[in-house]
Design a protein around this motif. Structure first.
Motif, PDB file in Angstrom:
ATOM      1  N   UNK A 103    -138.368  67.797 -26.830  1.00  0.00           N
ATOM      2  CA  UNK A 103    -139.437  67.349 -25.957  1.00  0.00           C
ATOM      3  C   UNK A 103    -139.606  65.836 -25.994  1.00  0.00           C
ATOM      4  N   UNK A 104    -140.164  65.334 -24.906  1.00  0.00           N
ATOM      5  CA  UNK A 104    -140.484  63.916 -24.832  1.00  0.00           C
ATOM      6  C   UNK A 104    -141.719  63.743 -23.956  1.00  0.00           C
ATOM      7  N   UNK A 105    -142.443  62.695 -24.180  1.00  0.00           N
ATOM      8  CA  UNK A 105    -143.583  62.316 -23.336  1.00  0.00           C
ATOM      9  C   UNK A 105    -143.300  60.940 -22.761  1.00  0.00           C
ATOM     10  N   UNK A 106    -143.303  60.829 -21.430  1.00  0.00           N
ATOM     11  CA  UNK A 106    -143.094  59.545 -20.765  1.00  0.00           C
ATOM     12  C   UNK A 106    -144.387  59.127 -20.072  1.00  0.00           C
ATOM     13  N   UNK A 107    -144.741  57.860 -20.226  1.00  0.00           N
ATOM     14  CA  UNK A 107    -145.936  57.318 -19.591  1.00  0.00           C
ATOM     15  C   UNK A 107    -145.624  55.948 -19.002  1.00  0.00           C
ATOM     16  N   UNK A 108    -146.162  55.686 -17.820  1.00  0.00           N
ATOM     17  CA  UNK A 108    -146.097  54.352 -17.237  1.00  0.00           C
ATOM     18  C   UNK A 108    -147.416  53.624 -17.474  1.00  0.00           C
ATOM     19  N   UNK A 109    -147.301  52.357 -17.817  1.00  0.00           N
ATOM     20  CA  UNK A 109    -148.448  51.473 -17.969  1.00  0.00           C
ATOM     21  C   UNK A 109    -148.334  50.398 -16.884  1.00  0.00           C
ATOM     22  N   UNK A 110    -149.314  50.316 -15.990  1.00  0.00           N
ATOM     23  CA  UNK A 110    -149.340  49.306 -14.928  1.00  0.00           C
ATOM     24  C   UNK A 110    -150.514  48.385 -15.189  1.00  0.00           C
ATOM     25  N   UNK A 111    -150.235  47.090 -15.311  1.00  0.00           N
ATOM     26  CA  UNK A 111    -151.328  46.165 -15.605  1.00  0.00           C
ATOM     27  C   UNK A 111    -152.199  45.960 -14.371  1.00  0.00           C
ATOM     28  N   UNK A 112    -153.511  45.992 -14.583  1.00  0.00           N
ATOM     29  CA  UNK A 112    -154.456  45.888 -13.477  1.00  0.00           C
ATOM     30  C   UNK A 112    -154.698  44.455 -13.045  1.00  0.00           C
ATOM     31  N   UNK A 113    -154.336  43.507 -13.892  1.00  0.00           N
ATOM     32  CA  UNK A 113    -154.552  42.088 -13.605  1.00  0.00           C
ATOM     33  C   UNK A 113    -153.230  41.358 -13.806  1.00  0.00           C
ATOM     34  N   UNK A 114    -152.737  40.632 -12.807  1.00  0.00           N
ATOM     35  CA  UNK A 114    -151.438  39.966 -12.956  1.00  0.00           C
ATOM     36  C   UNK A 114    -151.420  38.887 -14.024  1.00  0.00           C
ATOM     37  N   UNK A 115    -152.589  38.472 -14.492  1.00  0.00           N
ATOM     38  CA  UNK A 115    -152.639  37.517 -15.599  1.00  0.00           C
ATOM     39  C   UNK A 115    -152.504  38.212 -16.952  1.00  0.00           C
ATOM     40  N   UNK A 116    -152.627  39.525 -16.953  1.00  0.00           N
ATOM     41  CA  UNK A 116    -152.551  40.301 -18.191  1.00  0.00           C
ATOM     42  C   UNK A 116    -151.094  40.709 -18.420  1.00  0.00           C
ATOM     43  N   UNK A 117    -150.351  39.865 -19.123  1.00  0.00           N
ATOM     44  CA  UNK A 117    -148.907  40.056 -19.235  1.00  0.00           C
ATOM     45  C   UNK A 117    -148.457  40.378 -20.653  1.00  0.00           C
ATOM     46  N   UNK A 118    -149.375  40.759 -21.522  1.00  0.00           N
ATOM     47  CA  UNK A 118    -148.970  41.112 -22.881  1.00  0.00           C
ATOM     48  C   UNK A 118    -148.774  42.616 -22.996  1.00  0.00           C
ATOM     49  N   UNK A 119    -147.606  42.990 -23.473  1.00  0.00           N
ATOM     50  CA  UNK A 119    -147.233  44.387 -23.602  1.00  0.00           C
ATOM     51  C   UNK A 119    -147.847  44.979 -24.864  1.00  0.00           C
ATOM     52  N   UNK A 120    -148.378  46.202 -24.743  1.00  0.00           N
ATOM     53  CA  UNK A 120    -148.926  46.899 -25.917  1.00  0.00           C
ATOM     54  C   UNK A 120    -147.889  47.885 -26.454  1.00  0.00           C
ATOM     55  N   UNK A 121    -148.090  48.269 -27.708  1.00  0.00           N
ATOM     56  CA  UNK A 121    -147.183  49.209 -28.392  1.00  0.00           C
ATOM     57  C   UNK A 121    -145.763  48.657 -28.471  1.00  0.00           C
ATOM     58  N   UNK A 122    -145.651  47.370 -28.728  1.00  0.00           N
ATOM     59  CA  UNK A 122    -144.355  46.686 -28.775  1.00  0.00           C
ATOM     60  C   UNK A 122    -143.739  46.793 -30.165  1.00  0.00           C
ATOM     61  N   UNK A 123    -142.423  46.969 -30.176  1.00  0.00           N
ATOM     62  CA  UNK A 123    -141.666  46.934 -31.430  1.00  0.00           C
ATOM     63  C   UNK A 123    -140.575  45.885 -31.276  1.00  0.00           C
ATOM     64  N   UNK A 124    -140.432  45.016 -32.276  1.00  0.00           N
ATOM     65  CA  UNK A 124    -139.508  43.887 -32.172  1.00  0.00           C
ATOM     66  C   UNK A 124    -138.041  44.271 -32.273  1.00  0.00           C
ATOM     67  N   UNK A 125    -137.735  45.452 -32.749  1.00  0.00           N
ATOM     68  CA  UNK A 125    -136.323  45.779 -32.952  1.00  0.00           C
ATOM     69  C   UNK A 125    -135.912  47.170 -32.494  1.00  0.00           C
ATOM     70  N   UNK A 126    -136.843  47.974 -31.954  1.00  0.00           N
ATOM     71  CA  UNK A 126    -136.510  49.337 -31.552  1.00  0.00           C
ATOM     72  C   UNK A 126    -136.789  49.569 -30.071  1.00  0.00           C
ATOM     73  N   UNK A 127    -136.211  50.640 -29.570  1.00  0.00           N
ATOM     74  CA  UNK A 127    -136.558  51.303 -28.319  1.00  0.00           C
ATOM     75  C   UNK A 127    -135.936  50.696 -27.067  1.00  0.00           C
ATOM     76  N   UNK A 128    -135.392  49.492 -27.106  1.00  0.00           N
ATOM     77  CA  UNK A 128    -134.814  48.915 -25.890  1.00  0.00           C
ATOM     78  C   UNK A 128    -133.408  49.450 -25.665  1.00  0.00           C
ATOM     79  N   UNK A 129    -133.081  49.732 -24.388  1.00  0.00           N
ATOM     80  CA  UNK A 129    -131.737  50.193 -24.062  1.00  0.00           C
ATOM     81  C   UNK A 129    -131.393  49.762 -22.646  1.00  0.00           C
TER      82      UNK A 129
END
Length: 344
Positions: A88-114
């Motif tokens: 199983x997996x859970x996928x969620x999209x996060x859309x920022x409501x303000x274009x000035x709000x550009x900081x990503x939450x739940x960030x990991x510096x070395x995992x999850x990117x592909x």
């Protein structure tokens, strides 16, 4: 007195709110996607590449608005099973409501990117004082991620439950999301049952006051272009808003001033004197679901399409939601409207 469920005035804007580009595992660049979708009458794309939020505001023009977001996946532990298709997996999209709000939450510096994401690592902004966020597949951690997104100004959506192998016990335990996908077009064209109004009703009937979206979740493999298996232009959201600017559209998103469609257009929707009224493009049938077993359905005649319908609404219905189906079997879905708010 009329209560408009879609705004009385405003313009209609067609949007794809789940989209992948070469910045993760899609096959087209953000600019190529813009041009392709504009040709099909779209005004909005939410660029939601996997695990990496990138500002594409340079693509904006008077007829096109890029929304900023990203998709996160939280995978069940493999426990010796050999591939992702088995758990199983859970996928969620996060859309920022303000274009000035550009900081990503739940960030990991070395995992999850592909995919293409690692090459854009240096473009990501995140809360540097925060520790690396470790993802754990559990309702508690997924709810924590939803809350972090909401608290930091993101619109959070739950994606393709059928493809994810999640069931009633899984998704009804998630709390605080803004919306879920009633249709994920990319999954539908690949044979998954992710036109899934029952899961939406499951959520509504267990107390979740959320909206429904139709999206593409497109990756655009070239081998499928020009075929019925191509994963663009399958499902979309149509906003009704005064103008095509970022905060106006995200305000419409938060306030539910939109409907989801795979074909039909809904032009008017309002409540008046115990009755809900809907007007739409040519339809074969229009029906209303409620929180209980009561439904109503209106069919077209043999020689004339259906373009409007009215349905009685009662406080004990709990909520109502309407579906328009055209002659090709393609639906359009309204959001759910709760009777305590309608009658309130």
């Amino acid at each position: 007195m009329k209560k408009y469920l879609l705004p009385e005035s405003g313009n209609f804007y067609k949007a794809n709110l789940h989209c992948h580009s070469t910045y993760s595992d899609g096959r087209l660049t953000p600019a190529e996607l813009k041009e392709m979708y504009k040709e099909k009458g779209y005004s909005i794309i939410a660029y939601t590449d996997h695990d990496i939020m990138i500002d594409h505001s340079d693509l904006a023009d008077e007829d096109f608005l890029p929304l900023i977001g990203y998709e996160m996946e939280i995978n069940e532990a493999a426990n010796g099973r050999p591939n992702i298709g088995n758990f199983k997996t859970c996928h969620m999209c996060f859309i920022t409501l303000d274009p000035e709000n550009m900081k990503q939450v739940c960030w990991h510096r070395s995992k999850y990117l592909f995919g293409g994401a690692p090459s854009h690592y240096d473009e990501v902004k995140f809360y540097e004082e925060e520790p690396d966020y470790e993802r754990v597949y559990s309702p508690e951690k997924i709810n924590e991620m939803i809350k972090m997104g909401r608290d930091h100004g993101f619109f959070v959506t739950y994606n393709h439950p059928y493809w994810s192998l999640e069931n009633y016990n899984d998704y009804t335990a998630y709390q605080g999301m803004n919306a879920m996908e009633i249709c994920n077009g990319g999954c539908v064209v690949n044979g998954y049952d992710d036109y899934d109004p029952q899961s939406y009703d499951d959520m509504l009937r267990t107390g979740h006051r959320i909206y429904c979206l139709a999206t593409d979740d497109n990756h655009n493999p070239p081998v499928n272009r020009g075929t019925k298996k191509y994963d663009s232009f399958v499902g979309w959201v149509t906003f009704k808003a005064d103008k095509l600017e970022y905060r106006t559209i995200t305000d419409a998103l938060v306030n539910g001033n939109f409907y989801a469609s795979q074909g039909p257009a809904i032009t008017d929707l309002w409540y008046e004197d115990g009755t809900v009224h809907i007007k739409c493009s040519d339809a074969e049938k229009i029906y209303m679901n409620t929180a209980r077993r009561r439904t109503e359905c209106v069919w077209s005649s043999e020689d004339k399409p259906l373009n409007e319908a009215t349905f009685k609404v009662f406080p004990e219905d709990g909520y109502i939601r309407l579906t328009v189906v055209d002659s090709h079997g393609k639906p359009a879905n309204t959001n759910a409207y709760f009777t305590d708010e309608i009658f309130g």
